[in-house]
Design an enzyme around this catalytic site. Structure first.
Site, PDB file in Angstrom:
ATOM      1  CG  ASN A   1      -1.847  -1.206   1.246  1.00 62.23           C
ATOM      2  OD1 ASN A   1      -2.287  -1.657   0.191  1.00 62.23           O
ATOM      3  ND2 ASN A   1      -2.146  -1.736   2.427  1.00 62.23           N
TER       4      ASN A   1
ATOM      5  CG  HIS B   1       4.474  -2.578   5.258  1.00 70.48           C
ATOM      6  ND1 HIS B   1       4.572  -1.246   5.593  1.00 70.48           N
ATOM      7  CD2 HIS B   1       3.149  -2.841   5.168  1.00 70.48           C
ATOM      8  CE1 HIS B   1       3.361  -0.721   5.711  1.00 70.48           C
ATOM      9  NE2 HIS B   1       2.474  -1.660   5.451  1.00 70.48           N
TER      10      HIS B   1
HETATM   11  P1  AMP Z   1      -0.465  -0.669   5.900  1.00 69.44           P
HETATM   12  O1  AMP Z   1      -1.852  -0.267   6.325  1.00 69.44           O
HETATM   13  O2  AMP Z   1      -0.359  -1.183   4.507  1.00 69.44           O
HETATM   14  O3  AMP Z   1       0.525   0.443   6.210  1.00 69.44           O
HETATM   15  O4  AMP Z   1      -0.094  -1.911   6.813  1.00 69.44           O
HETATM   16  C1  AMP Z   1       0.360  -1.787   8.126  1.00 69.44           C
HETATM   17  C2  AMP Z   1       0.101  -3.101   8.787  1.00 69.44           C
HETATM   18  O5  AMP Z   1       0.891  -3.164   9.950  1.00 69.44           O
HETATM   19  C3  AMP Z   1      -1.353  -3.328   9.200  1.00 69.44           C
HETATM   20  O6  AMP Z   1      -1.865  -4.472   8.547  1.00 69.44           O
HETATM   21  C4  AMP Z   1      -1.256  -3.515  10.716  1.00 69.44           C
HETATM   22  O7  AMP Z   1      -2.138  -4.492  11.195  1.00 69.44           O
HETATM   23  C5  AMP Z   1       0.192  -3.933  10.879  1.00 69.44           C
HETATM   24  N1  AMP Z   1       0.799  -3.664  12.182  1.00 69.44           N
HETATM   25  C6  AMP Z   1       0.804  -2.486  12.853  1.00 69.44           C
HETATM   26  N2  AMP Z   1       1.522  -2.608  13.982  1.00 69.44           N
HETATM   27  C7  AMP Z   1       1.978  -3.886  14.023  1.00 69.44           C
HETATM   28  C8  AMP Z   1       2.782  -4.624  14.938  1.00 69.44           C
HETATM   29  N3  AMP Z   1       3.273  -4.086  16.069  1.00 69.44           N
HETATM   30  N4  AMP Z   1       3.051  -5.924  14.653  1.00 69.44           N
HETATM   31  C9  AMP Z   1       2.566  -6.484  13.538  1.00 69.44           C
HETATM   32  N5  AMP Z   1       1.813  -5.846  12.623  1.00 69.44           N
HETATM   33  C10 AMP Z   1       1.520  -4.564  12.870  1.00 69.44           C
END
Ligand code: AMP
Length: 114
Positions: free
Chosen positions: A87, A100
């Site tokens: 994203n 990511h």
């Molecule tokens: P995005 O919305 O594409 O930026 O994805 C960020 C992702 O990070 C989301 O799917 C969240 O659920 C995930 N996320 C946020 N904090 C953590 C964390 N501490 N450990 C694992 N996943 C996380």
């Protein structure tokens, strides 16, 4: 560029369910899984967005895709199939400013995404 929680995961200051790690990348389960398998593949070095990546980051970005393939094999979704998605920005739904790839699988995934 403000640091995010992902840098703290890289430094192992906060826990994550790590499935793969090497010198330049790490993969760990998403806290808010959207599929039976939902893993994030990140570079250890922060790049805040694909929009700010440069040609110098091309090898690293390609490496992350190969790590996504390794993750799919490790978690046994490589035969049924999976989705690798990044994203970017507000309309892309990016919420964490550290690049990511999401690796999603373990169920049929709808297309187009919402
Ligand atoms: P995005 O919305 O594409 O930026 O994805 C960020 C992702 O990070 C989301 O799917 C969240 O659920 C995930 N996320 C946020 N904090 C953590 C964390 N501490 N450990 C694992 N996943 C996380």
């Amino acid at each position: 560029m403000p640091e995010t929680i992902f840098s703290r995961i890289v430094r192992k200051e906060i826990p994550a369910k790590i499935v793969y790690e090497d010198d330049v990348s790490m993969a760990f389960h998403d806290l808010n899984a959207q599929a039976p398998v939902h893993v994030l593949v990140i570079p250890k070095r922060q790049i805040d967005s694909l929009e700010h990546a440069t040609e110098e980051d091309a090898n690293l970005l390609g490496h992350l895709q190969i790590v996504a393939q390794k993750v799919a094999r490790l978690l046994n979704i490589h035969e049924t199939g999976y989705r690798v998605v990044m994203n970017c920005g507000r309309d892309g739904g990016q919420s964490v400013g550290h690049i990511h790839y999401h690796v999603l699988g373990g169920r049929p995934l709808a297309w187009p995404p919402g």
